[in-house]
Design a protein around this motif. Structure first.
Motif, PDB file in Angstrom:
ATOM      1  N   ALA B 122       0.837  -1.196   0.000  1.00  0.00           N
ATOM      2  CA  ALA B 122       0.000   0.000   0.000  1.00  0.00           C
ATOM      3  C   ALA B 122       0.880   1.256   0.000  1.00  0.00           C
ATOM      4  O   ALA B 122       0.617   2.220  -0.721  1.00  0.00           O
ATOM      5  CB  ALA B 122      -0.930  -0.005   1.219  1.00  0.00           C
ATOM      6  N   LYS B 123       1.939   1.219   0.809  1.00  0.00           N
ATOM      7  CA  LYS B 123       2.846   2.369   0.908  1.00  0.00           C
ATOM      8  C   LYS B 123       3.514   2.652  -0.450  1.00  0.00           C
ATOM      9  O   LYS B 123       3.549   3.796  -0.910  1.00  0.00           O
ATOM     10  CB  LYS B 123       3.917   2.052   1.966  1.00  0.00           C
ATOM     11  CG  LYS B 123       4.718   3.241   2.401  1.00  0.00           C
ATOM     12  CD  LYS B 123       5.675   2.824   3.506  1.00  0.00           C
ATOM     13  CE  LYS B 123       6.676   3.941   3.783  1.00  0.00           C
ATOM     14  NZ  LYS B 123       7.714   3.478   4.724  1.00  0.00           N
ATOM     15  N   ALA B 124       4.017   1.609  -1.082  1.00  0.00           N
ATOM     16  CA  ALA B 124       4.677   1.778  -2.383  1.00  0.00           C
ATOM     17  C   ALA B 124       3.668   2.234  -3.441  1.00  0.00           C
ATOM     18  O   ALA B 124       3.973   3.101  -4.271  1.00  0.00           O
ATOM     19  CB  ALA B 124       5.340   0.467  -2.801  1.00  0.00           C
ATOM     20  N   SER B 125       2.443   1.690  -3.382  1.00  0.00           N
ATOM     21  CA  SER B 125       1.427   2.041  -4.387  1.00  0.00           C
ATOM     22  C   SER B 125       0.991   3.498  -4.238  1.00  0.00           C
ATOM     23  O   SER B 125       0.763   4.194  -5.230  1.00  0.00           O
ATOM     24  CB  SER B 125       0.210   1.125  -4.258  1.00  0.00           C
ATOM     25  OG  SER B 125       0.592  -0.219  -4.439  1.00  0.00           O
ATOM     26  N   ARG B 126       0.888   3.952  -2.981  1.00  0.00           N
ATOM     27  CA  ARG B 126       0.533   5.349  -2.760  1.00  0.00           C
ATOM     28  C   ARG B 126       1.565   6.263  -3.408  1.00  0.00           C
ATOM     29  O   ARG B 126       1.240   7.249  -4.068  1.00  0.00           O
ATOM     30  CB  ARG B 126       0.459   5.653  -1.252  1.00  0.00           C
ATOM     31  CG  ARG B 126       0.067   7.093  -0.957  1.00  0.00           C
ATOM     32  CD  ARG B 126       0.213   7.442   0.523  1.00  0.00           C
ATOM     33  NE  ARG B 126       0.092   8.872   0.695  1.00  0.00           N
ATOM     34  CZ  ARG B 126      -1.017   9.500   1.069  1.00  0.00           C
ATOM     35  NH1 ARG B 126      -2.092   8.824   1.322  1.00  0.00           N
ATOM     36  NH2 ARG B 126      -1.043  10.819   1.159  1.00  0.00           N
ATOM     37  N   ALA B 154      -2.327   1.845  -9.819  1.00  0.00           N
ATOM     38  CA  ALA B 154      -1.740   1.902  -8.475  1.00  0.00           C
ATOM     39  C   ALA B 154      -2.828   2.119  -7.424  1.00  0.00           C
ATOM     40  O   ALA B 154      -2.732   1.602  -6.305  1.00  0.00           O
ATOM     41  CB  ALA B 154      -0.695   3.012  -8.409  1.00  0.00           C
ATOM     42  N   PHE B 155      -3.880   2.852  -7.777  1.00  0.00           N
ATOM     43  CA  PHE B 155      -4.968   3.055  -6.818  1.00  0.00           C
ATOM     44  C   PHE B 155      -5.714   1.746  -6.555  1.00  0.00           C
ATOM     45  O   PHE B 155      -6.088   1.451  -5.401  1.00  0.00           O
ATOM     46  CB  PHE B 155      -5.931   4.142  -7.316  1.00  0.00           C
ATOM     47  CG  PHE B 155      -7.075   4.386  -6.367  1.00  0.00           C
ATOM     48  CD1 PHE B 155      -6.840   4.778  -5.056  1.00  0.00           C
ATOM     49  CD2 PHE B 155      -8.391   4.218  -6.781  1.00  0.00           C
ATOM     50  CE1 PHE B 155      -7.899   4.989  -4.167  1.00  0.00           C
ATOM     51  CE2 PHE B 155      -9.454   4.427  -5.907  1.00  0.00           C
ATOM     52  CZ  PHE B 155      -9.207   4.808  -4.601  1.00  0.00           C
ATOM     53  N   ALA B 156      -5.912   0.960  -7.609  1.00  0.00           N
ATOM     54  CA  ALA B 156      -6.544  -0.357  -7.415  1.00  0.00           C
ATOM     55  C   ALA B 156      -5.662  -1.220  -6.505  1.00  0.00           C
ATOM     56  O   ALA B 156      -6.165  -1.959  -5.655  1.00  0.00           O
ATOM     57  CB  ALA B 156      -6.769  -1.050  -8.761  1.00  0.00           C
ATOM     58  N   ALA B 157      -4.346  -1.109  -6.661  1.00  0.00           N
ATOM     59  CA  ALA B 157      -3.421  -1.856  -5.801  1.00  0.00           C
ATOM     60  C   ALA B 157      -3.543  -1.388  -4.354  1.00  0.00           C
ATOM     61  O   ALA B 157      -3.610  -2.192  -3.425  1.00  0.00           O
ATOM     62  CB  ALA B 157      -1.984  -1.684  -6.305  1.00  0.00           C
ATOM     63  N   LEU B 185      -2.761   2.176   7.666  1.00  0.00           N
ATOM     64  CA  LEU B 185      -3.561   1.972   6.454  1.00  0.00           C
ATOM     65  C   LEU B 185      -4.399   3.207   6.155  1.00  0.00           C
ATOM     66  O   LEU B 185      -4.455   3.671   5.009  1.00  0.00           O
ATOM     67  CB  LEU B 185      -4.453   0.743   6.656  1.00  0.00           C
ATOM     68  CG  LEU B 185      -5.312   0.319   5.470  1.00  0.00           C
ATOM     69  CD1 LEU B 185      -4.438  -0.092   4.290  1.00  0.00           C
ATOM     70  CD2 LEU B 185      -6.227  -0.844   5.852  1.00  0.00           C
ATOM     71  N   ASP B 186      -5.053   3.749   7.182  1.00  0.00           N
ATOM     72  CA  ASP B 186      -5.872   4.944   6.996  1.00  0.00           C
ATOM     73  C   ASP B 186      -5.032   6.107   6.467  1.00  0.00           C
ATOM     74  O   ASP B 186      -5.464   6.835   5.575  1.00  0.00           O
ATOM     75  CB  ASP B 186      -6.520   5.365   8.332  1.00  0.00           C
ATOM     76  CG  ASP B 186      -7.725   4.497   8.658  1.00  0.00           C
ATOM     77  OD1 ASP B 186      -8.152   3.718   7.778  1.00  0.00           O
ATOM     78  OD2 ASP B 186      -8.231   4.575   9.794  1.00  0.00           O
ATOM     79  N   ARG B 187      -3.834   6.268   7.037  1.00  0.00           N
ATOM     80  CA  ARG B 187      -2.944   7.342   6.576  1.00  0.00           C
ATOM     81  C   ARG B 187      -2.582   7.150   5.099  1.00  0.00           C
ATOM     82  O   ARG B 187      -2.543   8.102   4.329  1.00  0.00           O
ATOM     83  CB  ARG B 187      -1.645   7.329   7.402  1.00  0.00           C
ATOM     84  CG  ARG B 187      -1.679   8.200   8.647  1.00  0.00           C
ATOM     85  CD  ARG B 187      -0.274   8.465   9.182  1.00  0.00           C
ATOM     86  NE  ARG B 187       0.469   7.243   9.481  1.00  0.00           N
ATOM     87  CZ  ARG B 187       0.464   6.619  10.668  1.00  0.00           C
ATOM     88  NH1 ARG B 187      -0.248   7.102  11.677  1.00  0.00           N
ATOM     89  NH2 ARG B 187       1.160   5.516  10.853  1.00  0.00           N
ATOM     90  N   LEU B 188      -2.320   5.892   4.721  1.00  0.00           N
ATOM     91  CA  LEU B 188      -1.914   5.618   3.336  1.00  0.00           C
ATOM     92  C   LEU B 188      -3.064   5.821   2.346  1.00  0.00           C
ATOM     93  O   LEU B 188      -2.856   6.257   1.215  1.00  0.00           O
ATOM     94  CB  LEU B 188      -1.359   4.187   3.222  1.00  0.00           C
ATOM     95  CG  LEU B 188      -0.032   3.948   3.944  1.00  0.00           C
ATOM     96  CD1 LEU B 188       0.289   2.454   4.007  1.00  0.00           C
ATOM     97  CD2 LEU B 188       1.103   4.709   3.252  1.00  0.00           C
ATOM     98  N   ASP B 193      -8.394   8.526  -3.090  1.00  0.00           N
ATOM     99  CA  ASP B 193      -9.538   8.364  -3.984  1.00  0.00           C
ATOM    100  C   ASP B 193      -9.709   9.650  -4.801  1.00  0.00           C
ATOM    101  O   ASP B 193      -9.726   9.626  -6.043  1.00  0.00           O
ATOM    102  CB  ASP B 193     -10.790   8.066  -3.133  1.00  0.00           C
ATOM    103  CG  ASP B 193     -11.922   7.479  -3.965  1.00  0.00           C
ATOM    104  OD1 ASP B 193     -11.824   7.511  -5.196  1.00  0.00           O
ATOM    105  OD2 ASP B 193     -12.907   6.993  -3.374  1.00  0.00           O
ATOM    106  N   GLN B 194      -9.774  10.775  -4.091  1.00  0.00           N
ATOM    107  CA  GLN B 194      -9.907  12.078  -4.757  1.00  0.00           C
ATOM    108  C   GLN B 194      -8.701  12.368  -5.645  1.00  0.00           C
ATOM    109  O   GLN B 194      -8.839  12.887  -6.752  1.00  0.00           O
ATOM    110  CB  GLN B 194     -10.035  13.212  -3.736  1.00  0.00           C
ATOM    111  CG  GLN B 194     -11.202  13.095  -2.771  1.00  0.00           C
ATOM    112  CD  GLN B 194     -10.856  12.267  -1.522  1.00  0.00           C
ATOM    113  OE1 GLN B 194     -10.248  11.189  -1.602  1.00  0.00           O
ATOM    114  NE2 GLN B 194     -11.242  12.769  -0.367  1.00  0.00           N
ATOM    115  N   GLU B 195      -7.497  12.038  -5.148  1.00  0.00           N
ATOM    116  CA  GLU B 195      -6.284  12.320  -5.917  1.00  0.00           C
ATOM    117  C   GLU B 195      -6.288  11.538  -7.244  1.00  0.00           C
ATOM    118  O   GLU B 195      -5.966  12.100  -8.299  1.00  0.00           O
ATOM    119  CB  GLU B 195      -5.044  11.950  -5.077  1.00  0.00           C
ATOM    120  CG  GLU B 195      -3.713  12.065  -5.784  1.00  0.00           C
ATOM    121  CD  GLU B 195      -3.355  13.480  -6.233  1.00  0.00           C
ATOM    122  OE1 GLU B 195      -4.136  14.419  -5.972  1.00  0.00           O
ATOM    123  OE2 GLU B 195      -2.303  13.636  -6.867  1.00  0.00           O
TER     124      GLU B 195
END
Lengths: 207, 207
Positions: B122-126, B154-157, B185-188, B193-195
């Motif tokens: 999740a961190k890498a995908s963000r 990456a968002f789907a990931a 997770l919440d921070r990541l 979604d908006q971005e």
């Protein structure tokens, strides 16, 4: 062929300065991965004691989704071929007026082909999302996350297809073709954002 | 190893009744494909006449995103290993009280490992989404769709990682670990979604 390349090799070529494979192939792979995950959930539901009531339905989903996976796998190559055809048309000679006319016709024809591939990808990906809901709702709860990932993956494929359609329609002169393509795209996208979100929520509740 | 399998073989194994590879490997591949597309846009921007002003920035993005691609590629295997470790722990003997304690400790330890992998994914995908914006904004406009597909992929990931984190935290007894994992997770996920939607709109405007 791309589908015969290893995942590592494919990623290497994708990252390279060569424009193909590009976003179109990524879309086809995402759609196919979504379809494969739905198939996995079907397999892991069939034959399980608590899921006998849904076995007929799972068999039907499995049959359909495996056909979609095969279709989407073929789109990896179809997308590269369609892109190459556009590039080839743009590099035709344009010295004389006759050349220019021929070149323009070739470009327009190739662009229509390059629009058709992502539209077909979008259609198959939408169906994968619909089948993801079925297996998320009624499939083996132990693999509900895989049904959720299937929906998220197929939705990314659907949304990405929209970009690949629009990048081509922008250069197509046949306004009837453009209108019909964009109408079809709108129909395929309709409600899928909410539907994917709803499947995501459904899966979260099952965890 | 999965990364050495052909795309077609991988999809075949993914669709099979074997629970690995599953959603976790799909997430890692999606993240890596997103990173690869960002790299491609960098390559197709560098050295182009109209983009000299951004060449230093593109070099920096390329370096970072290629490291992310390599990290994400390794997560394909890490996810399978983490899942297998959980399965192995669950199949430990539970005949005596001592067995039961040992088994429980092993399960808890394995579940934490299986939570860490999707969190790292999740961190890498963000970060891939953030870099997608940079190349969508300032990279070669001819490949803007690829920057858009990178963000969507990456968002789907990222979103799929959330499901893979939560499926594991649900069975973890260490409430501090669970709380910290879900906070991370919440921070990541925050704002992504908006971005992603905003990058999608930006790309549409460039077509």
């Amino acid at each position: 062929m791309i589908k015969d390349a290893s995942i590592e090799q494919f990623l290497e070529t994708l990252a390279s300065r060569s424009p193909t494979p590009g976003g179109g192939s990524v879309v086809a792979i995402m759609g196919a991965m979504g379809a494969a995950l739905v198939a996995m959930v079907c397999h892991l539901t069939l034959g399980k004691v608590h899921y006998e009531a849904v076995s007929e339905e799972m068999e039907a989903v499995l049959l359909e989704v495996e056909a979609l996976r095969s279709t989407l796998l073929n789109f990896i190559r179809a997308d590269v071929e369609a892109f190459d055809a556009v590039m080839a048309a743009y590099s035709l000679p344009k010295a004389t007026d006759e050349d220019k006319v021929k070149r323009s016709v070739a470009i327009q024809w190739a662009l229509k082909g390059a629009t058709r591939v992502p539209l077909d990808c979008a259609k198959a990906s939408r169906r994968v999302i619909e089948l993801s809901r079925l297996v998320a709702e009624r499939g083996n709860t132990n693999v509900a996350t895989d049904a959720g990932v299937a929906a998220l993956t197929a939705f990314a494929a659907l949304r990405s297809s929209a970009l690949n359609v629009r990048v081509n329609t922008g250069s197509i002169k046949d306004s009837d073709f453009v209108r019909e393509s964009l109408l079809e795209l709108d129909r395929l996208m309709a409600g899928m954002d909410q539907e994917t979100h709803s499947i995501y929520q459904l899966v979260l509740q099952k965890l």
